[in-house]
Design a protein around this motif. Structure first.
Motif, PDB file in Angstrom:
ATOM      1  N   THR A  40      -1.431 -11.546  -5.618  1.00  0.00           N
ATOM      2  CA  THR A  40      -1.001 -10.243  -6.109  1.00  0.00           C
ATOM      3  C   THR A  40      -2.185  -9.432  -6.614  1.00  0.00           C
ATOM      4  O   THR A  40      -3.211  -9.988  -6.989  1.00  0.00           O
ATOM      5  CB  THR A  40       0.009 -10.387  -7.271  1.00  0.00           C
ATOM      6  OG1 THR A  40      -0.607 -11.097  -8.335  1.00  0.00           O
ATOM      7  CG2 THR A  40       1.267 -11.097  -6.824  1.00  0.00           C
ATOM      8  N   THR A  96       1.719  -6.202  -7.204  1.00  0.00           N
ATOM      9  CA  THR A  96       2.142  -6.079  -5.812  1.00  0.00           C
ATOM     10  C   THR A  96       1.647  -7.289  -5.032  1.00  0.00           C
ATOM     11  O   THR A  96       0.482  -7.662  -5.144  1.00  0.00           O
ATOM     12  CB  THR A  96       1.570  -4.789  -5.179  1.00  0.00           C
ATOM     13  OG1 THR A  96       2.036  -3.672  -5.946  1.00  0.00           O
ATOM     14  CG2 THR A  96       1.998  -4.644  -3.737  1.00  0.00           C
ATOM     15  N   GLN A 115       3.565  -6.389   0.022  1.00  0.00           N
ATOM     16  CA  GLN A 115       3.508  -4.964  -0.293  1.00  0.00           C
ATOM     17  C   GLN A 115       4.666  -4.514  -1.183  1.00  0.00           C
ATOM     18  O   GLN A 115       4.980  -3.330  -1.258  1.00  0.00           O
ATOM     19  CB  GLN A 115       3.438  -4.101   0.983  1.00  0.00           C
ATOM     20  CG  GLN A 115       2.300  -4.468   1.913  1.00  0.00           C
ATOM     21  CD  GLN A 115       0.953  -4.544   1.201  1.00  0.00           C
ATOM     22  OE1 GLN A 115       0.591  -3.667   0.427  1.00  0.00           O
ATOM     23  NE2 GLN A 115       0.219  -5.618   1.451  1.00  0.00           N
ATOM     24  N   HIS A 116       5.286  -5.486  -1.870  1.00  0.00           N
ATOM     25  CA  HIS A 116       6.346  -5.207  -2.833  1.00  0.00           C
ATOM     26  C   HIS A 116       5.996  -5.910  -4.141  1.00  0.00           C
ATOM     27  O   HIS A 116       5.266  -6.903  -4.148  1.00  0.00           O
ATOM     28  CB  HIS A 116       7.701  -5.711  -2.320  1.00  0.00           C
ATOM     29  CG  HIS A 116       8.160  -5.017  -1.083  1.00  0.00           C
ATOM     30  ND1 HIS A 116       8.784  -3.793  -1.109  1.00  0.00           N
ATOM     31  CD2 HIS A 116       8.059  -5.369   0.224  1.00  0.00           C
ATOM     32  CE1 HIS A 116       9.061  -3.417   0.134  1.00  0.00           C
ATOM     33  NE2 HIS A 116       8.621  -4.354   0.957  1.00  0.00           N
ATOM     34  N   PRO A 117       6.540  -5.447  -5.269  1.00  0.00           N
ATOM     35  CA  PRO A 117       6.272  -6.115  -6.542  1.00  0.00           C
ATOM     36  C   PRO A 117       6.784  -7.558  -6.524  1.00  0.00           C
ATOM     37  O   PRO A 117       7.869  -7.822  -5.994  1.00  0.00           O
ATOM     38  CB  PRO A 117       7.061  -5.287  -7.565  1.00  0.00           C
ATOM     39  CG  PRO A 117       7.362  -3.999  -6.888  1.00  0.00           C
ATOM     40  CD  PRO A 117       7.404  -4.280  -5.422  1.00  0.00           C
TER      41      PRO A 117
END
Length: 93
Positions: free
Chosen positions: A18, A23, A44-46
């Motif tokens: 991350t 992210t 590409q997402h939390p």
């Protein structure tokens, strides 16, 4: 570098990388399997997207703490945070 890629992809331990904002930059297949989501829904997402909303604040606070410790070189990490990323491994038992 090829060796590290193979270890990352073939490991039975779920691993994610991350950035400072939480992210997910990269996740291996074992991590995707543990989360029960395809890679496209993870990368590409939390990282908190896989958690219950009530857990987001505590998880992000812990992430921030670990990221700062790695960046400062106080966590015994490998310096990954100095490059702008923090890695986690999750072992399914």
């Amino acid at each position: 570098q090829e060796h590290h890629r193979l270890v990352w992809e073939t490991s039975g331990d779920g691993m994610r990388l991350t950035d400072a904002a939480g992210t997910v930059i990269r996740a291996n297949q074992a991590y995707c399997d543990l989360m029960g989501r395809p890679r496209e829904e993870i990368e590409q997402h939390p990282f908190t997207a896989a958690l219950a909303p009530a857990e987001h604040a505590q998880a992000m606070a812990r992430h921030d703490q670990l990221f700062q410790e790695r960046a400062a070189g106080t966590s015994g990490g490998d310096g990954t945070a100095r490059l702008g990323a923090l890695g986690f491994a999750v072992r399914h038992v």
